[in-house]
Scaffold this motif. Structure first.
Motif, PDB file in Angstrom:
ATOM      1  N   GLN A 253       0.827  -1.220   0.000  1.00 19.72           N
ATOM      2  CA  GLN A 253       0.000   0.000   0.000  1.00 19.72           C
ATOM      3  C   GLN A 253       0.855   1.260   0.000  1.00 19.72           C
ATOM      4  O   GLN A 253       0.383   2.325  -0.365  1.00 19.72           O
ATOM      5  CB  GLN A 253      -0.926   0.024   1.236  1.00 19.72           C
ATOM      6  N   ILE A 327     -10.878  -1.862   0.681  1.00 18.64           N
ATOM      7  CA  ILE A 327      -9.621  -1.189   0.306  1.00 18.64           C
ATOM      8  C   ILE A 327      -8.394  -2.057   0.633  1.00 18.64           C
ATOM      9  O   ILE A 327      -7.258  -1.612   0.521  1.00 18.64           O
ATOM     10  CB  ILE A 327      -9.496   0.203   0.979  1.00 18.64           C
ATOM     11  N   ASN A 440     -11.173   0.099  -8.869  1.00 13.85           N
ATOM     12  CA  ASN A 440     -11.480   1.452  -9.359  1.00 13.85           C
ATOM     13  C   ASN A 440     -12.684   2.043  -8.640  1.00 13.85           C
ATOM     14  O   ASN A 440     -12.674   3.199  -8.234  1.00 13.85           O
ATOM     15  CB  ASN A 440     -11.800   1.417 -10.862  1.00 13.85           C
ATOM     16  N   TYR A 443     -11.781   2.937  -5.154  1.00 14.95           N
ATOM     17  CA  TYR A 443     -10.911   4.115  -5.172  1.00 14.95           C
ATOM     18  C   TYR A 443     -11.773   5.379  -5.316  1.00 14.95           C
ATOM     19  O   TYR A 443     -11.590   6.352  -4.597  1.00 14.95           O
ATOM     20  CB  TYR A 443      -9.898   4.012  -6.319  1.00 14.95           C
ATOM     21  N   SER A 447     -11.486   7.703  -2.125  1.00 14.14           N
ATOM     22  CA  SER A 447     -10.513   8.786  -2.319  1.00 14.14           C
ATOM     23  C   SER A 447     -11.148  10.156  -2.104  1.00 14.14           C
ATOM     24  O   SER A 447     -10.438  11.146  -1.923  1.00 14.14           O
ATOM     25  CB  SER A 447      -9.861   8.701  -3.695  1.00 14.14           C
ATOM     26  N   PHE A 457      -5.553   6.596  -0.506  1.00 19.11           N
ATOM     27  CA  PHE A 457      -6.030   5.409  -1.227  1.00 19.11           C
ATOM     28  C   PHE A 457      -5.424   5.302  -2.622  1.00 19.11           C
ATOM     29  O   PHE A 457      -5.864   4.492  -3.428  1.00 19.11           O
ATOM     30  CB  PHE A 457      -7.562   5.457  -1.319  1.00 19.11           C
ATOM     31  N   ASN A 458      -4.406   6.150  -2.892  1.00 21.99           N
ATOM     32  CA  ASN A 458      -3.827   6.166  -4.244  1.00 21.99           C
ATOM     33  C   ASN A 458      -3.308   4.813  -4.689  1.00 21.99           C
ATOM     34  O   ASN A 458      -3.243   4.525  -5.875  1.00 21.99           O
ATOM     35  CB  ASN A 458      -2.664   7.163  -4.307  1.00 21.99           C
ATOM     36  N   LEU A 460      -4.667   2.040  -4.630  1.00 18.92           N
ATOM     37  CA  LEU A 460      -5.666   1.247  -5.366  1.00 18.92           C
ATOM     38  C   LEU A 460      -5.554   1.558  -6.865  1.00 18.92           C
ATOM     39  O   LEU A 460      -5.565   0.658  -7.707  1.00 18.92           O
ATOM     40  CB  LEU A 460      -7.077   1.563  -4.860  1.00 18.92           C
ATOM     41  N   ASP A 461      -5.426   2.848  -7.154  1.00 15.78           N
ATOM     42  CA  ASP A 461      -5.294   3.295  -8.538  1.00 15.78           C
ATOM     43  C   ASP A 461      -3.953   2.822  -9.131  1.00 15.78           C
ATOM     44  O   ASP A 461      -3.881   2.344 -10.264  1.00 15.78           O
ATOM     45  CB  ASP A 461      -5.370   4.830  -8.518  1.00 15.78           C
TER      46      ASP A 461
END
Ligand SMILES: [Zn+2]
Length: 477
Positions: A253, A327, A440, A443, A447, A457-458, A460-461
């Motif tokens: 993460q 997440i 997505n 996110y 986010s 949470f960046n 995830l992207d």
């Protein structure tokens, strides 16, 4: 060894044995640190015989931890309660007795050097002791503790050949690879020699059991294409079944794009063999998807083990956290509470904070542990909170730290293990596109939450972009 994706769990302490028993349906193999295996071999052997004997698809492996004697050997000591002296921990002492020369030099406060393995004879004999220990640990314990009553229907001369009494594979002696270390290249070639020797010894002495090389690297390797290439070139053509990989303190993460891309490139270069990530989270689980197929399995610990620092060896205090499944991250209770409030899973203005059937079970988690705890009232979510305290003295000040009661610990733990089981199941059964779209969607939802600044949470992207690139690269080949 089965060809499907393997979910492995790292054995922590004997106190956790009942959790390993209760959660047996959630994992395939147990990974046991060699010092634990040496120290509590009876408890481990009893567990293996009772729980795995009739389940040939399950089993164990031993991490020989040979790198522990290479550097930072002061960390192998702890303060004696009686004398206050710093002494080598008992479990490490047992391992030294077994591995013997040259690692017994640490008793004289001397770490091992690359030159300790310059003689082929020393290297061969050390390798044999390390493999023999892994191969025989359960069998020896049976013989010395009369555990054979559990398997009394098997003819005694056949017991030794029962695969269930031996690890699923053996790991060759290995050492930590840090490009900053002036002896890095020598350690690399010693690692390779050990795999070659282990492969030969397996054929001669250990029934041809599969040999794995454990590749333990500093995170900086991932940012340096030249270093990655060097490691791939050294390992890729070697005779062994596969590799177990451990990147020092790689937190998926928090990792940068360069680090995650480097990790993917390392796996691509070694891909002709079976590869397991010894400490990985959901990003690694996604790398096992059949459309990506860069990993054959992932291992993690019960409460703190989706990443691990190489030093201190086998250390760390487990902290009970709540695994926030959408997440794919463990969070402190307070953060999880605010996020659940943000998505209206918890509504404190409603009686009992609302009903989990409205949002929580459909969108957050519907594992049996959550259902057992929450029932029809979201206010029961406080059962995931650590409410007890312990005190530690630091810089002459007493600090209070939160501590989980055994109930909270179990609630967090079983929910976590069931979430992991769910993640493996979903990655095994769903199209990759659907899994990436889920990331997505989550996110987009999370986010936009900006109230807790240290939550981001960046990743995830980031994960989605990296994985889409992996599939894109494959298609363009
Ligand atoms: Zn749950």
């Amino acid at each position: 060894m089965k060809d499907t994706v393997l979910h492995m769990l790292r054995y922590g302490t004997v106190a956790e044995t009942k959790h390993f028993e209760n959660a047996i349906s959630s994992y395939d193999y147990l990974c046991i640190n060699a010092n634990n295996a040496a120290h509590v071999s009876y408890a481990i052997s009893k567990f293996v015989i009772e729980k795995f004997f009739s389940k040939p698809e399950k089993g164990f492996i031993i991490d020989p931890l040979t790198y522990a004697f290479q550097d930072n050997i002061n960390l192998l000591k702890s303060k004696s309660i009686t004398s206050g002296e710093m002494k080598i921990k008992k479990s490490i002492e047992k391992l030294i007795d077994i591995y013997d020369y040259p690692i017994n030099k640490v008793r004289k406060d001397t770490p091992i050097f690359t030159s300790d393995f310059s003689s082929d004879q020393i290297l061969n004999e050390f390798c044999m002791r390390v493999l023999k220990f892994q191969y025989n640990i359960v069998y020896d314990s049976i013989k010395s503790n009369e555990l054979d009553k559990y398997i009394e229907y098997v003819m005694s001369d056949e017991i030794f050949n029962l695969p269930q009494l031996h690890p699923k594979f053996l790991i060759a002696p290995y050492f930590y690879l840090d490009p900053q270390d002036p002896n890095y290249i020598e350690w690399l070639s010693i690692n390779i020699k050990f795999i070659e020797v282990a492969y030969r010894q397996s054929k001669q002495l250990f029934n041809g059991i599969d040999i794995f090389g454990q590749i333990v690297i500093n995170k900086n390797v991932l940012k340096n294409p030249g270093c990655i290439k060097k490691i791939i070139d050294a390992y890729k053509n070697i005779n062994c079944k596969g590799f177990t990989i451990w990147v020092d303190d790689l937190i998926e993460q928090e990792a940068t794009i360069d680090e995650l891309n480097g990790f993917v490139n390392l796996l691509k270069g070694l891909r002709t063999k079976t590869i397991f990530n010894m400490y990985g989270g959901y990003f690694s689980v996604l790398l096992t998807h059949k459309d990506i197929s860069l990993l054959n399995g992932v291992s993690h610990g019960m409460e703190y083990g989706e990443s691990r620092k190489v030093y201190p060896v086998g250390g760390g205090i487990p902290v009970s956290k709540y695994y926030y499944l959408p997440i794919h991250q463990r969070l402190d209770f307070t953060k999880a509470f605010y996020l659940l409030k943000y998505v209206n899973a918890i509504d404190t203005s409603k009686e009992n904070w609302g009903d989990p059937r409205t949002y929580y079970y459909g969108n957050i988690c519907r594992c049996s542990q959550c259902k057992k705890i929450l029932k029809s009232e979201m206010s029961n979510f406080v059962e995931f909170e650590s409410k007890e305290f312990y005190e530690i003295k630091r810089n002459n000040q007493i600090q209070r730290r939160k501590k989980a009661s055994s109930n909270t610990k179990e609630n967090c733990l079983y929910h976590y293990l069931l979430c992991k089981k769910m993640e493996f199941y979903r990655v095994h059964s769903k199209p990759l596109d659907e899994l990436l779209n889920d990331l997505n969607i989550n996110y987009d939802i999370y986010s936009k939450y900006v109230e807790l600044q240290d939550l981001e949470f960046n990743y995830l992207d980031k994960w989605v972009n990296i994985l889409r690139k992996v599939i894109g690269d494959d298609k363009s080949c």
